[in-house]
Design a protein around this motif. Sequence first.
Motif, PDB file in Angstrom:
ATOM      1  N   PHE A 199       0.693  -1.252   0.065  1.00  0.00           N
ATOM      2  CA  PHE A 199      -0.056   0.062   0.071  1.00  0.00           C
ATOM      3  C   PHE A 199       0.708   1.196   0.175  1.00  0.00           C
ATOM      4  CE2 PHE A 199      -2.763  -3.238   2.521  1.00  0.00           C
ATOM      5  CZ  PHE A 199      -3.453  -3.611   1.316  1.00  0.00           C
ATOM      6  N   GLN A 200       0.129   2.303  -0.549  1.00  0.00           N
ATOM      7  CA  GLN A 200       1.215   3.712  -0.698  1.00  0.00           C
ATOM      8  C   GLN A 200       0.828   4.510   0.487  1.00  0.00           C
ATOM      9  OE1 GLN A 200      -0.967   4.712  -4.208  1.00  0.00           O
ATOM     10  NE2 GLN A 200       0.548   3.467  -5.545  1.00  0.00           N
ATOM     11  N   SER A 201       1.866   5.455   0.991  1.00  0.00           N
ATOM     12  CA  SER A 201       1.667   6.265   1.924  1.00  0.00           C
ATOM     13  C   SER A 201       0.828   7.397   1.178  1.00  0.00           C
ATOM     14  CB  SER A 201       3.206   7.033   2.019  1.00  0.00           C
ATOM     15  OG  SER A 201       3.414   7.503   0.914  1.00  0.00           O
ATOM     16  N   LEU A 202       0.285   8.291   2.118  1.00  0.00           N
ATOM     17  CA  LEU A 202      -0.681   9.137   1.858  1.00  0.00           C
ATOM     18  C   LEU A 202      -0.001  10.512   1.509  1.00  0.00           C
ATOM     19  CD1 LEU A 202      -3.640  10.210   1.601  1.00  0.00           C
ATOM     20  CD2 LEU A 202      -3.546  10.803   4.156  1.00  0.00           C
ATOM     21  N   ALA A 229     -12.980  10.044  -0.482  1.00  0.00           N
ATOM     22  CA  ALA A 229     -12.265   9.350   0.476  1.00  0.00           C
ATOM     23  C   ALA A 229     -13.086   8.319   1.527  1.00  0.00           C
ATOM     24  CB  ALA A 229     -11.558  10.599   1.488  1.00  0.00           C
ATOM     25  N   ILE A 230     -12.522   7.332   1.632  1.00  0.00           N
ATOM     26  CA  ILE A 230     -13.286   6.341   2.504  1.00  0.00           C
ATOM     27  C   ILE A 230     -12.353   6.194   4.029  1.00  0.00           C
ATOM     28  CG2 ILE A 230     -13.831   3.864   2.641  1.00  0.00           C
ATOM     29  CD1 ILE A 230     -14.129   4.017  -0.379  1.00  0.00           C
ATOM     30  N   VAL A 231     -13.120   6.376   4.908  1.00  0.00           N
ATOM     31  CA  VAL A 231     -12.379   6.323   6.225  1.00  0.00           C
ATOM     32  C   VAL A 231     -12.936   4.766   6.524  1.00  0.00           C
ATOM     33  CG1 VAL A 231     -12.271   7.060   8.491  1.00  0.00           C
ATOM     34  CG2 VAL A 231     -12.684   8.368   6.622  1.00  0.00           C
ATOM     35  N   GLY A 232     -11.894   3.677   6.903  1.00  0.00           N
ATOM     36  CA  GLY A 232     -12.160   2.460   7.265  1.00  0.00           C
ATOM     37  C   GLY A 232     -11.720   1.534   6.121  1.00  0.00           C
ATOM     38  N   GLY A 233     -10.887   0.702   6.205  1.00  0.00           N
ATOM     39  CA  GLY A 233     -10.431  -0.291   5.423  1.00  0.00           C
ATOM     40  C   GLY A 233     -10.886  -1.776   5.528  1.00  0.00           C
ATOM     41  N   GLY A 234     -12.201  -1.929   6.125  1.00  0.00           N
ATOM     42  CA  GLY A 234     -12.806  -3.252   6.128  1.00  0.00           C
ATOM     43  C   GLY A 234     -13.653  -3.495   4.951  1.00  0.00           C
ATOM     44  N   ALA A 289      -7.309   3.381  10.161  1.00  0.00           N
ATOM     45  CA  ALA A 289      -6.434   3.570  11.373  1.00  0.00           C
ATOM     46  C   ALA A 289      -5.345   2.607  11.802  1.00  0.00           C
ATOM     47  CB  ALA A 289      -7.203   3.961  12.659  1.00  0.00           C
ATOM     48  N   GLY A 290      -5.562   1.361  11.149  1.00  0.00           N
ATOM     49  CA  GLY A 290      -4.495   0.211  11.592  1.00  0.00           C
ATOM     50  C   GLY A 290      -3.963  -0.329  10.364  1.00  0.00           C
ATOM     51  N   GLU A 291      -4.040  -1.615  10.340  1.00  0.00           N
ATOM     52  CA  GLU A 291      -3.696  -2.165   9.133  1.00  0.00           C
ATOM     53  C   GLU A 291      -4.946  -3.009   8.411  1.00  0.00           C
ATOM     54  OE1 GLU A 291      -0.493  -4.988  10.090  1.00  0.00           O
ATOM     55  OE2 GLU A 291       0.836  -3.491  10.641  1.00  0.00           O
ATOM     56  N   ILE A 292      -4.869  -3.134   7.122  1.00  0.00           N
ATOM     57  CA  ILE A 292      -5.885  -3.742   6.586  1.00  0.00           C
ATOM     58  C   ILE A 292      -6.113  -5.373   7.083  1.00  0.00           C
ATOM     59  CG2 ILE A 292      -6.770  -4.768   4.398  1.00  0.00           C
ATOM     60  CD1 ILE A 292      -6.892  -1.551   4.646  1.00  0.00           C
ATOM     61  N   GLY A 293      -7.201  -5.638   7.373  1.00  0.00           N
ATOM     62  CA  GLY A 293      -7.670  -6.819   8.126  1.00  0.00           C
ATOM     63  C   GLY A 293      -7.411  -6.953   9.597  1.00  0.00           C
ATOM     64  N   GLN A 294      -6.908  -5.835  10.166  1.00  0.00           N
ATOM     65  CA  GLN A 294      -6.562  -6.261  11.703  1.00  0.00           C
ATOM     66  C   GLN A 294      -7.976  -6.097  12.137  1.00  0.00           C
ATOM     67  OE1 GLN A 294      -3.936  -2.959  12.894  1.00  0.00           O
ATOM     68  NE2 GLN A 294      -4.702  -3.062  14.973  1.00  0.00           N
ATOM     69  N   GLY A 295      -8.976  -5.413  11.848  1.00  0.00           N
ATOM     70  CA  GLY A 295     -10.378  -5.015  12.492  1.00  0.00           C
ATOM     71  C   GLY A 295     -11.168  -6.275  12.240  1.00  0.00           C
ATOM     72  N   ALA A 296     -12.576  -6.131  12.483  1.00  0.00           N
ATOM     73  CA  ALA A 296     -13.468  -7.335  12.369  1.00  0.00           C
ATOM     74  C   ALA A 296     -13.634  -7.889  10.999  1.00  0.00           C
ATOM     75  CB  ALA A 296     -15.116  -6.757  13.023  1.00  0.00           C
ATOM     76  N   SER A 297     -13.494  -7.150   9.923  1.00  0.00           N
ATOM     77  CA  SER A 297     -13.495  -7.812   8.579  1.00  0.00           C
ATOM     78  C   SER A 297     -12.474  -8.761   8.504  1.00  0.00           C
ATOM     79  CB  SER A 297     -13.654  -6.813   7.541  1.00  0.00           C
ATOM     80  OG  SER A 297     -14.679  -5.677   7.599  1.00  0.00           O
ATOM     81  N   VAL A 348      -7.103  -6.562  -5.172  1.00  0.00           N
ATOM     82  CA  VAL A 348      -7.618  -6.116  -6.489  1.00  0.00           C
ATOM     83  C   VAL A 348      -8.083  -4.487  -6.509  1.00  0.00           C
ATOM     84  CG1 VAL A 348     -10.130  -6.634  -5.660  1.00  0.00           C
ATOM     85  CG2 VAL A 348      -9.363  -6.899  -8.138  1.00  0.00           C
ATOM     86  N   GLY A 349      -8.283  -4.034  -5.281  1.00  0.00           N
ATOM     87  CA  GLY A 349      -8.417  -2.439  -5.324  1.00  0.00           C
ATOM     88  C   GLY A 349      -7.587  -1.701  -5.908  1.00  0.00           C
ATOM     89  N   THR A 350      -6.383  -1.993  -5.345  1.00  0.00           N
ATOM     90  CA  THR A 350      -5.109  -1.427  -5.818  1.00  0.00           C
ATOM     91  C   THR A 350      -4.926  -1.565  -7.063  1.00  0.00           C
ATOM     92  OG1 THR A 350      -3.741  -3.164  -4.881  1.00  0.00           O
ATOM     93  CG2 THR A 350      -4.247  -1.151  -3.281  1.00  0.00           C
ATOM     94  N   ALA A 351      -5.038  -2.590  -7.676  1.00  0.00           N
ATOM     95  CA  ALA A 351      -4.788  -3.069  -9.040  1.00  0.00           C
ATOM     96  C   ALA A 351      -5.798  -2.341  -9.750  1.00  0.00           C
ATOM     97  CB  ALA A 351      -5.023  -4.488  -9.139  1.00  0.00           C
ATOM     98  N   THR A 352      -6.876  -1.984  -9.260  1.00  0.00           N
ATOM     99  CA  THR A 352      -7.991  -1.211 -10.270  1.00  0.00           C
ATOM    100  C   THR A 352      -7.622   0.301 -10.102  1.00  0.00           C
ATOM    101  OG1 THR A 352      -9.600  -2.883  -9.341  1.00  0.00           O
ATOM    102  CG2 THR A 352     -10.390  -0.974 -10.556  1.00  0.00           C
ATOM    103  N   GLY A 353      -7.120   0.951  -9.258  1.00  0.00           N
ATOM    104  CA  GLY A 353      -6.464   2.297  -9.073  1.00  0.00           C
ATOM    105  C   GLY A 353      -6.775   2.848  -7.788  1.00  0.00           C
ATOM    106  N   VAL A 354      -7.327   2.023  -6.689  1.00  0.00           N
ATOM    107  CA  VAL A 354      -7.546   2.729  -5.491  1.00  0.00           C
ATOM    108  C   VAL A 354      -6.456   2.812  -4.719  1.00  0.00           C
ATOM    109  CG1 VAL A 354      -8.859   2.026  -3.031  1.00  0.00           C
ATOM    110  CG2 VAL A 354      -9.860   1.362  -5.274  1.00  0.00           C
ATOM    111  N   ARG A 355      -6.141   3.832  -4.012  1.00  0.00           N
ATOM    112  CA  ARG A 355      -4.977   4.111  -3.265  1.00  0.00           C
ATOM    113  C   ARG A 355      -5.312   3.687  -1.495  1.00  0.00           C
ATOM    114  NH1 ARG A 355      -1.204   7.843  -5.567  1.00  0.00           N
ATOM    115  NH2 ARG A 355      -0.311   8.050  -3.446  1.00  0.00           N
ATOM    116  N   ILE A 356      -4.657   3.039  -0.925  1.00  0.00           N
ATOM    117  CA  ILE A 356      -4.841   2.552   0.430  1.00  0.00           C
ATOM    118  C   ILE A 356      -3.598   3.005   1.035  1.00  0.00           C
ATOM    119  CG2 ILE A 356      -5.238   0.653   1.880  1.00  0.00           C
ATOM    120  CD1 ILE A 356      -6.323  -0.891  -0.353  1.00  0.00           C
ATOM    121  N   ALA A 357      -3.862   3.522   2.465  1.00  0.00           N
ATOM    122  CA  ALA A 357      -3.133   4.146   3.483  1.00  0.00           C
ATOM    123  C   ALA A 357      -3.237   3.715   4.715  1.00  0.00           C
ATOM    124  CB  ALA A 357      -2.922   5.714   3.525  1.00  0.00           C
ATOM    125  N   GLU A 358      -2.389   3.015   5.230  1.00  0.00           N
ATOM    126  CA  GLU A 358      -2.638   2.205   6.541  1.00  0.00           C
ATOM    127  C   GLU A 358      -2.116   3.204   7.623  1.00  0.00           C
ATOM    128  OE1 GLU A 358      -2.374  -2.655   5.957  1.00  0.00           O
ATOM    129  OE2 GLU A 358      -0.543  -1.387   5.608  1.00  0.00           O
TER     130      GLU A 358
END
Length: 426
Positions: A19-22, A31-36, A58-66, A193-203
Amino acid sequence: MATAFSDPIWRRPQAASTFQSLPNGERVDLAIVGGGIMGLSTALHAARLGLSVQVLDAGEIGQGASGLNGGQVIPGLKYDPEWLLEHFGPERGEALVNFAASTADAVFELIRDENLAVPFVRNGWIQAAHTEAALKAATNRDRQWHARGADVRLLNAAETAARTGAQGYLGGWLDRRAGVIDPLAYTSELARVGTATGVRIAERQRVVRLANAAGVWRVSTENGLELQAKAVVLATNAYTDGLIPGLAQTIVPLHSFQIATAPLPSNLAATILPEGQAVSDSRRILVYYRKSADGRLVLGGRGRMALPTSAGDWAHLERALVRLYPSLSGVPIEKRWFGRVAMTPDHLPHIHEPEKGLLAVVGCQGRGVGLMTALGERIAGYLQSGDARQLPFPVSPIRPIPFHAFRQVGVAATIAWYRLLDALER
């Protein structure tokens, strides 16, 4: 979902960590707050509709309930079709019933169409009845869904015992539309697959402020970074804080605890959930269970309201495990973890739009894998088109629960009382 006393069973694949830095001052459409699951599904579908998307977690992808939920993919809602039609009216109710029926399809079709590396079994979900009243309710549910052509059927006691391998059920209801997945693999693959589609994700980017100026949202993180967005979706569910005033007071966060055995010996694995269905029982404080891809029995249920302090806080689940499967009394429990889930007073998901371009979704009600996957596509469609018919649930105002600070005390007392009633019905 937080872990305690041991590592989680599944770790996020390294391939999903790119994932990329912001970038400070970035401008995006969304902008989406929450990576679940909710945030990532919305991001993927929004990107496919041509929107530029930034996800902040706020954390890492997959760290939460999702990433560490029960892994059950169950269609429908807590309420059956006739109730939905009565309460939402024929037009909205029918659309909602059809949406609810499709939520498991949304998950398994996404896995297939995107070629996601997600272990899954789609042989159904059993709602196991432990009382005559529960069996009567299952019969009513079966009638309603069967009339709509759903692949469902009632099970008698012998059939339920054969499919679950568990003791003590009078019968059950089998919904073949459902299934089980590895939830962390699913969440990680949505991110990939989101990042491959162009979504930027910042943990590790906790959002601390949202401000609207002339129709542009300024999204600020605790690290001092800021981005600008035409629209914002808050997808934090039970981890919702004070970012949107009053929103956290519309839900009651509860702790869901889970345990996992060591991989089952082959002789036991052959008799426990031999067809791979997921199971939830009919108790007031229900337990749910499935087999994992690596052959463990994973069982979960409601935990204490306070944070756990020792392995003994999972003892009620270990007792439930042995009650259902006495043959597992000698199989060690290798993993224990817990996390936060959100309950709404009406047991329905809520969509809020307190200001134009600001959406929030809360309340998974135990069916978040399918529900949030399907809802993410609808939210993306609404943001792209502005057509409220894309939303299966009506947009509702934020209504904090009266005396919210005392609600959890009442819930804790109710849970204790329900546990006693469940024990008396054993």
